[in-house]
Scaffold this motif. Structure first.
Motif, PDB file in Angstrom:
ATOM      1  N   GLN A  46       0.829  -1.207   0.000  1.00 55.87           N
ATOM      2  CA  GLN A  46       0.000   0.000   0.000  1.00 55.87           C
ATOM      3  C   GLN A  46       0.865   1.260   0.000  1.00 55.87           C
ATOM      4  OE1 GLN A  46      -3.250  -0.659  -0.679  1.00 55.87           O
ATOM      5  NE2 GLN A  46      -2.289  -2.684  -0.588  1.00 55.87           N
ATOM      6  N   LEU A  47       1.969   1.228   0.737  1.00 51.62           N
ATOM      7  CA  LEU A  47       2.881   2.370   0.737  1.00 51.62           C
ATOM      8  C   LEU A  47       3.518   2.555  -0.638  1.00 51.62           C
ATOM      9  CD1 LEU A  47       4.709   1.883   4.172  1.00 51.62           C
ATOM     10  CD2 LEU A  47       2.744   3.339   3.669  1.00 51.62           C
TER      11      LEU A  47
ATOM     12  N   LEU B 212       5.332  -0.119  12.127  1.00 55.07           N
ATOM     13  CA  LEU B 212       5.947  -0.455  10.835  1.00 55.07           C
ATOM     14  C   LEU B 212       5.760   0.676   9.826  1.00 55.07           C
ATOM     15  CD1 LEU B 212       7.159  -2.452   8.703  1.00 55.07           C
ATOM     16  CD2 LEU B 212       4.824  -3.268   8.343  1.00 55.07           C
ATOM     17  N   THR B 213       4.519   1.147   9.650  1.00 55.98           N
ATOM     18  CA  THR B 213       4.275   2.213   8.667  1.00 55.98           C
ATOM     19  C   THR B 213       4.921   3.525   9.095  1.00 55.98           C
ATOM     20  OG1 THR B 213       2.132   2.724   9.710  1.00 55.98           O
ATOM     21  CG2 THR B 213       2.126   1.183   7.853  1.00 55.98           C
ATOM     22  N   HIS B 214       4.962   3.800  10.408  1.00 55.82           N
ATOM     23  CA  HIS B 214       5.595   5.028  10.901  1.00 55.82           C
ATOM     24  C   HIS B 214       7.078   5.056  10.538  1.00 55.82           C
ATOM     25  CE1 HIS B 214       6.629   8.326  13.637  1.00 55.82           C
ATOM     26  NE2 HIS B 214       7.605   7.559  14.123  1.00 55.82           N
ATOM     27  N   ASN B 215       7.738   3.908  10.690  1.00 59.60           N
ATOM     28  CA  ASN B 215       9.161   3.841  10.362  1.00 59.60           C
ATOM     29  C   ASN B 215       9.402   3.764   8.857  1.00 59.60           C
ATOM     30  OD1 ASN B 215       9.934   3.873  13.092  1.00 59.60           O
ATOM     31  ND2 ASN B 215       9.694   1.653  13.268  1.00 59.60           N
TER      32      ASN B 215
ATOM     33  N   LYS C  50      -3.199   6.833   8.447  1.00 59.57           N
ATOM     34  CA  LYS C  50      -4.121   6.785   9.572  1.00 59.57           C
ATOM     35  C   LYS C  50      -4.476   5.334   9.907  1.00 59.57           C
ATOM     36  CE  LYS C  50      -6.237  11.276   8.514  1.00 59.57           C
ATOM     37  NZ  LYS C  50      -7.509  11.987   8.194  1.00 59.57           N
ATOM     38  N   TRP C  51      -4.342   5.012  11.170  1.00 53.51           N
ATOM     39  CA  TRP C  51      -4.735   3.688  11.659  1.00 53.51           C
ATOM     40  C   TRP C  51      -5.968   3.829  12.543  1.00 53.51           C
ATOM     41  CZ3 TRP C  51      -2.988  -1.232  10.670  1.00 53.51           C
ATOM     42  CH2 TRP C  51      -1.856  -1.324   9.853  1.00 53.51           C
TER      43      TRP C  51
ATOM     44  N   LYS D 205      -1.273   8.464  21.397  1.00 52.15           N
ATOM     45  CA  LYS D 205      -0.108   9.318  21.192  1.00 52.15           C
ATOM     46  C   LYS D 205       0.591   9.002  19.879  1.00 52.15           C
ATOM     47  CE  LYS D 205       1.142  10.623  25.925  1.00 52.15           C
ATOM     48  NZ  LYS D 205       2.149  10.491  27.019  1.00 52.15           N
ATOM     49  N   ARG D 206       0.491   7.764  19.453  1.00 45.23           N
ATOM     50  CA  ARG D 206       1.071   7.377  18.161  1.00 45.23           C
ATOM     51  C   ARG D 206       0.191   7.799  16.988  1.00 45.23           C
ATOM     52  NH1 ARG D 206       2.964   1.154  18.549  1.00 45.23           N
ATOM     53  NH2 ARG D 206       4.281   1.228  20.412  1.00 45.23           N
ATOM     54  N   GLY D 207      -1.003   8.272  17.276  1.00 46.53           N
ATOM     55  CA  GLY D 207      -1.902   8.704  16.212  1.00 46.53           C
ATOM     56  C   GLY D 207      -2.931   7.682  15.792  1.00 46.53           C
ATOM     57  N   ILE D 208      -3.052   6.584  16.544  1.00 44.35           N
ATOM     58  CA  ILE D 208      -4.061   5.576  16.228  1.00 44.35           C
ATOM     59  C   ILE D 208      -5.418   6.059  16.729  1.00 44.35           C
ATOM     60  CG2 ILE D 208      -4.831   3.202  16.632  1.00 44.35           C
ATOM     61  CD1 ILE D 208      -1.936   2.383  16.897  1.00 44.35           C
ATOM     62  N   ASP D 209      -6.399   6.071  15.845  1.00 43.65           N
ATOM     63  CA  ASP D 209      -7.751   6.486  16.203  1.00 43.65           C
ATOM     64  C   ASP D 209      -8.490   5.292  16.802  1.00 43.65           C
ATOM     65  OD1 ASP D 209     -10.044   8.497  15.971  1.00 43.65           O
ATOM     66  OD2 ASP D 209     -10.860   6.773  14.888  1.00 43.65           O
ATOM     67  N   ILE D 210      -8.898   5.391  18.066  1.00 46.00           N
ATOM     68  CA  ILE D 210      -9.577   4.303  18.756  1.00 46.00           C
ATOM     69  C   ILE D 210     -11.051   4.648  18.893  1.00 46.00           C
ATOM     70  CG2 ILE D 210      -9.715   2.956  20.884  1.00 46.00           C
ATOM     71  CD1 ILE D 210      -6.752   3.585  21.336  1.00 46.00           C
TER      72      ILE D 210
END
Length: 461
Positions: A149-150, A187-190, A204-205, A232-237
């Motif tokens: 996907q990236l 993984l995607t962040h790195n 966005k996760w 904090k990592r940006g994961i939408d819960i």
């Protein structure tokens, strides 16, 4: 005794419960006392709790697939296939081998440890468009898919396509879903740092669950800590939310939101293997009802354990919690395997069986990197101490020294050198969704099992 007169012990399933049982039987029984056979489509024991780390590339697939044929001292015969039905009256297990042949395997004692399969619901498009996280192949495939996907987003000139490829949805706020979302987000962040044409803010996760809390077994404080780390990592819960329908390029939530995505990962729980339904015996929530000795009432020589059996939780019963059953966790399955083996041996030798009793040792949740939450023996831990406990527990639970060495080497190498973000192309041009891995439509009905054993069913022709 010769091969004809030796009692035949058949173990179905090579998970924690099945392998633990087989290895104990081999140690406690002389070769002349019984013939031991194991039915499994793959000649390895999968260390399931570490699958998210395979999906994220921290561990290699081989690291958590512990070979059953590595040691020369083991004498168990392995039938490469899957059990698709059991006739308790005739004492016959119907097996479909990996080449498609259907055979009858007779037994004197049977240990049912077929495990579980992914729990799905009647949601439009779910099985056609969602990916699972229950098998080694699925974990390897998801890693390739996410990196793909990236690559495709980086090459795309269409903003809508790019947006859908850079959003990822994980359904299930239990341990599997939370660790999967956490590890793959890392993984995607790195990886995105190596894609200068992709704005990291576009990735966005989403982690969603119909339950009101994330991993409620952790308690409010640790559960909140885990949520804080992920947010904090940006994961939408999103809690109290599930999937209304799924399509190839978007997912609709039950709260009405429509999220453009090409990646829907479904980890919303498990159910007992469909094999249990072929027995025609009493079940509770799909799990076979057994005694505290893990034998099946009314059927001599039949034992069941692990995810597929509702084993009474004697530790909780002693505290007044009557009716409690052991949760489907690796911790219980490993210990049940040893007790079942002891009870099979006791039955063979005319001795008394013993009930399964085990007090839960706690919970560990690895969120990737240096993040984790753990509750060993009821003590709440966060951060590096929790990470040390989580990885220490997993490492010690691996069955062989070779597996331990591989996992420790992988962890060390990843911590020092990071990931290479390699896309292998694994099954890149083949379907690999929920319906393509677990073969839940392969099992027979009780009537079909009986007809096959009697030689009158279509499978017998």
């Amino acid at each position: 005794m010769d091969n004809v007169t030796r009692p035949r012990i058949l173990v179905v399933g090579a998970g924690f419960a099945g392998v633990g049982c087989v290895r104990r039987l081999e140690r406690k029984l002389a070769s002349a006392e019984a013939e031991i056979t194991l039915v499994t489509p793959f000649a390895y024991q999968l260390y399931l709790p570490l699958l998210p780390q395979v999906a994220s590339g921290v561990l290699t697939p081989q690291s958590i697939a512990v070979s059953l044929r590595r040691s020369r001292k083991y004498r168990t015969r392995i039938i490469p296939g899957g059990a698709i039905g059991v006739d308790l009256d005739s004492k016959v297990c119907v097996i479909r081998t990996i080449n498609g042949e259907v055979v009858n395997e007779r037994y004197d004692y049977i240990v049912l440890a077929p495990g579980s399969v992914t729990r799905t619901f009647d949601i439009p498009g779910l099985t056609d468009h969602a990916y699972g996280m229950k098998t080694l192949a699925e974990a390897a495939y998801i890693r390739d898919h996410v990196i793909t996907q990236l690559d495709l987003a980086d090459a795309s000139h269409d903003d809508a396509e790019r947006a859908s490829r850079l959003q990822f949805v994980v359904v299930g706020g239990g341990y599997a879903g939370t660790e999967t979302a956490a590890c793959l987000q890392l993984l995607t962040h790195n990886a995105v740092k190596r894609y200068p044409r992709i704005d990291p803010k576009l990735i966005k996760w989403h982690l969603i669950d119909i339950a009101p809390k994330l991993m409620p077994e952790l308690g409010d404080k640790l559960g909140s800590s885990a949520q804080e780390v992920l947010r904090k990592r940006g994961i939408d819960i999103s809690l109290g939310v599930s999937i209304a329908k799924a399509g190839p390029e978007e997912v609709t939530f039950t709260d009405g939101r429509v999220v453009p995505t090409r990646t829907l990962i479904w980890t919303a729980g498990v159910v007992a293997s469909p094999l249990i339904a072929t027995l025609g015996a009493e079940t509770v929530r799909g799990r076979l009802v057994v005694t505290a000795n893990m034998d099946l009432p009314g059927h001599d020589g039949v034992f069941a354990l692990g995810d597929a059996a509702a084993v009474p939780d004697e530790a909780k019963a002693s505290k007044g919690q009557d009716g409690a059953v052991c949760p489907p966790t690796a911790q219980h399955a490993m210990r049940q395997g040893k007790v079942v083996a002891d009870n099979v041996v006791a039955t063979l030798r005319g001795q008394a069986m013993r009930p399964y009793v085990h007090k839960d040792l706690g919970l560990v949740v690895d969120l990737g990197g240096t993040d984790a939450v753990s509750k060993p023996l009821g003590i709440p831990l966060r951060g590096l101490p929790a990470q040390a406990v989580a990885r220490g527990y997993h490492w010690s639970a691996l069955r062989t020294g070779v597996a331990k060495a591989r996992v420790l080497t992988n962890w060390t190498l990843n911590a020092v050198a990071g990931d290479d973000f390699v896309r292998t192309g694994f099954q890149s041009r083949r379907a690999a969704k929920l319906k393509d891995f677990e073969y839940t439509d392969s099992y027979l009905t009780p009537e079909q099992v009986r007809a096959h054993v009697e030689g009158t069913g279509p499978e017998a022709e």
